[in-house]
Scaffold this motif. Structure first.
Motif, PDB file in Angstrom:
ATOM      1  N   ASP A  44       4.238   7.102  21.917  1.00  0.00           N
ATOM      2  CA  ASP A  44       4.278   7.656  23.447  1.00  0.00           C
ATOM      3  C   ASP A  44       4.964   6.874  24.625  1.00  0.00           C
ATOM      4  N   LYS A  45       5.431   5.557  24.266  1.00  0.00           N
ATOM      5  CA  LYS A  45       6.490   4.899  25.173  1.00  0.00           C
ATOM      6  C   LYS A  45       7.481   5.699  25.462  1.00  0.00           C
ATOM      7  N   ALA A  46       7.874   6.619  24.634  1.00  0.00           N
ATOM      8  CA  ALA A  46       8.983   7.540  24.959  1.00  0.00           C
ATOM      9  C   ALA A  46       8.972   8.655  26.230  1.00  0.00           C
ATOM     10  N   ARG A  47       7.632   8.691  26.530  1.00  0.00           N
ATOM     11  CA  ARG A  47       7.391   9.585  27.514  1.00  0.00           C
ATOM     12  C   ARG A  47       7.315   8.916  28.982  1.00  0.00           C
ATOM     13  N   THR A  48       7.565   7.704  28.961  1.00  0.00           N
ATOM     14  CA  THR A  48       7.141   6.701  30.051  1.00  0.00           C
ATOM     15  C   THR A  48       8.486   7.211  31.238  1.00  0.00           C
ATOM     16  N   PRO A  49       7.940   7.693  32.465  1.00  0.00           N
ATOM     17  CA  PRO A  49       8.864   8.245  33.495  1.00  0.00           C
ATOM     18  C   PRO A  49       9.788   7.158  33.592  1.00  0.00           C
ATOM     19  N   ILE A  50      11.211   7.606  33.898  1.00  0.00           N
ATOM     20  CA  ILE A  50      12.234   6.721  34.185  1.00  0.00           C
ATOM     21  C   ILE A  50      13.060   7.299  35.461  1.00  0.00           C
ATOM     22  N   ILE A  51      13.153   6.327  36.350  1.00  0.00           N
ATOM     23  CA  ILE A  51      13.741   6.822  37.689  1.00  0.00           C
ATOM     24  C   ILE A  51      15.065   5.723  37.691  1.00  0.00           C
ATOM     25  N   VAL A  52      16.191   6.606  37.632  1.00  0.00           N
ATOM     26  CA  VAL A  52      17.197   5.876  37.633  1.00  0.00           C
ATOM     27  C   VAL A  52      17.663   5.444  39.121  1.00  0.00           C
ATOM     28  N   ILE A  53      18.162   4.327  39.421  1.00  0.00           N
ATOM     29  CA  ILE A  53      18.488   3.782  40.599  1.00  0.00           C
ATOM     30  C   ILE A  53      20.014   3.089  40.409  1.00  0.00           C
ATOM     31  N   THR A  54      20.929   3.940  41.224  1.00  0.00           N
ATOM     32  CA  THR A  54      22.316   3.305  41.209  1.00  0.00           C
ATOM     33  C   THR A  54      22.857   3.584  42.445  1.00  0.00           C
ATOM     34  N   ALA A  55      24.283   2.981  42.461  1.00  0.00           N
ATOM     35  CA  ALA A  55      25.369   2.745  43.363  1.00  0.00           C
ATOM     36  C   ALA A  55      26.367   4.127  43.234  1.00  0.00           C
ATOM     37  N   ASP A  56      26.286   4.354  41.635  1.00  0.00           N
ATOM     38  CA  ASP A  56      27.299   5.514  41.382  1.00  0.00           C
ATOM     39  C   ASP A  56      27.063   6.661  42.364  1.00  0.00           C
ATOM     40  N   THR A  57      28.110   7.323  42.630  1.00  0.00           N
ATOM     41  CA  THR A  57      28.377   8.452  43.548  1.00  0.00           C
ATOM     42  C   THR A  57      29.042   9.667  43.020  1.00  0.00           C
ATOM     43  N   ARG A  58      29.015   9.796  41.731  1.00  0.00           N
ATOM     44  CA  ARG A  58      29.840  10.970  41.177  1.00  0.00           C
ATOM     45  C   ARG A  58      29.095  11.901  41.110  1.00  0.00           C
ATOM     46  N   PHE A  59      29.792  13.148  41.644  1.00  0.00           N
ATOM     47  CA  PHE A  59      29.125  14.394  41.785  1.00  0.00           C
ATOM     48  C   PHE A  59      28.157  15.097  40.862  1.00  0.00           C
ATOM     49  N   ASP A  60      28.446  14.660  39.709  1.00  0.00           N
ATOM     50  CA  ASP A  60      27.510  15.155  38.580  1.00  0.00           C
ATOM     51  C   ASP A  60      26.652  14.206  37.897  1.00  0.00           C
ATOM     52  N   LEU A  61      26.631  13.040  38.780  1.00  0.00           N
ATOM     53  CA  LEU A  61      25.588  11.959  38.403  1.00  0.00           C
ATOM     54  C   LEU A  61      24.235  12.236  37.893  1.00  0.00           C
ATOM     55  N   ARG A  62      23.314  12.997  38.914  1.00  0.00           N
ATOM     56  CA  ARG A  62      22.141  13.622  38.822  1.00  0.00           C
ATOM     57  C   ARG A  62      21.777  14.335  37.651  1.00  0.00           C
ATOM     58  N   ALA A  63      22.830  15.217  37.537  1.00  0.00           N
ATOM     59  CA  ALA A  63      22.735  16.143  36.382  1.00  0.00           C
ATOM     60  C   ALA A  63      22.840  15.378  35.020  1.00  0.00           C
ATOM     61  N   ASP A  64      23.791  14.420  34.811  1.00  0.00           N
ATOM     62  CA  ASP A  64      24.220  13.745  33.846  1.00  0.00           C
ATOM     63  C   ASP A  64      22.940  12.794  33.425  1.00  0.00           C
ATOM     64  N   CYS A  65      22.382  12.036  34.409  1.00  0.00           N
ATOM     65  CA  CYS A  65      20.885  11.489  34.080  1.00  0.00           C
ATOM     66  C   CYS A  65      19.868  12.109  33.976  1.00  0.00           C
ATOM     67  N   LEU A  66      19.579  13.369  34.251  1.00  0.00           N
ATOM     68  CA  LEU A  66      18.667  14.095  33.873  1.00  0.00           C
ATOM     69  C   LEU A  66      18.783  14.585  32.558  1.00  0.00           C
ATOM     70  N   ALA A  67      19.826  15.094  32.233  1.00  0.00           N
ATOM     71  CA  ALA A  67      20.164  15.624  30.856  1.00  0.00           C
ATOM     72  C   ALA A  67      20.152  14.238  29.692  1.00  0.00           C
ATOM     73  N   HIS A  68      20.234  13.015  30.170  1.00  0.00           N
ATOM     74  CA  HIS A  68      19.982  12.045  29.334  1.00  0.00           C
ATOM     75  C   HIS A  68      18.219  11.511  29.106  1.00  0.00           C
ATOM     76  N   GLY A  69      17.626  12.195  30.019  1.00  0.00           N
ATOM     77  CA  GLY A  69      16.333  11.887  29.924  1.00  0.00           C
ATOM     78  C   GLY A  69      15.659  11.202  31.208  1.00  0.00           C
ATOM     79  N   ALA A  70      16.396  11.033  32.137  1.00  0.00           N
ATOM     80  CA  ALA A  70      15.833  10.452  33.602  1.00  0.00           C
ATOM     81  C   ALA A  70      14.976  11.343  34.013  1.00  0.00           C
TER      82      ALA A  70
END
Length: 127
Positions: free
Chosen positions: A72-98
């Motif tokens: 069940d640790k796989a369901r732990t909420p994950i919030i990415v905090i980043t200085a990256d400014t790529r336009f597709d960053l949010r979608a990429d992070c969410l697609a990877h499980g953030a």
């Protein structure tokens, strides 16, 4: 509430820890993804804050490892905090499980809102 912040920059960890302390959140720290994954293996956290760019394993790889756990640790909420400014960053992070993505420098209100919203959506406690 206990939060793990996986971030290679000590000053960034300190700033976020100071913010979380104001509302009574206990924060554990890992200076790299490998250490963070080891900490998750032996302990339980209510949420994970994850930097993306770190020496060694990057944050998205660490997120994928967490989401691939068989427990069940796989369901732990994950919030990415980043200085990256790529336009597709949010979608990429969410697609990877953030669950959420915040930019650096992170504002206190944005951090609290993201934690509260993410934990509420996950059915957990809110701060």
């Amino acid at each position: 509430m206990r939060v793990l912040f996986v971030e290679d920059d000590a000053m960034n960890r300190r700033v976020v820890k100071d913010m979380l302390t104001i509302v009574g959140v206990m924060m554990e720290e890992a200076a790299d993804a490998e250490t963070g994954l080891q900490m998750i293996e032996i302990d339980r956290f209510d949420a994970i804050l994850m930097d993306l760019r770190m020496p060694g394993m990057d944050g998205l790889t660490a997120v994928r490892h967490i989401r691939a756990r068989p427990d069940d640790k796989a369901r732990t909420p994950i919030i990415v905090i980043t200085a990256d400014t790529r336009f597709d960053l949010r979608a990429d992070c969410l697609a990877h499980g953030a669950n959420e993505v915040l930019g650096k420098p992170v504002a206190m209100e944005a951090l609290f809102d993201a934690l509260g919203d993410t934990l509420a959506a996950n059915g957990d406690l809110m701060i």
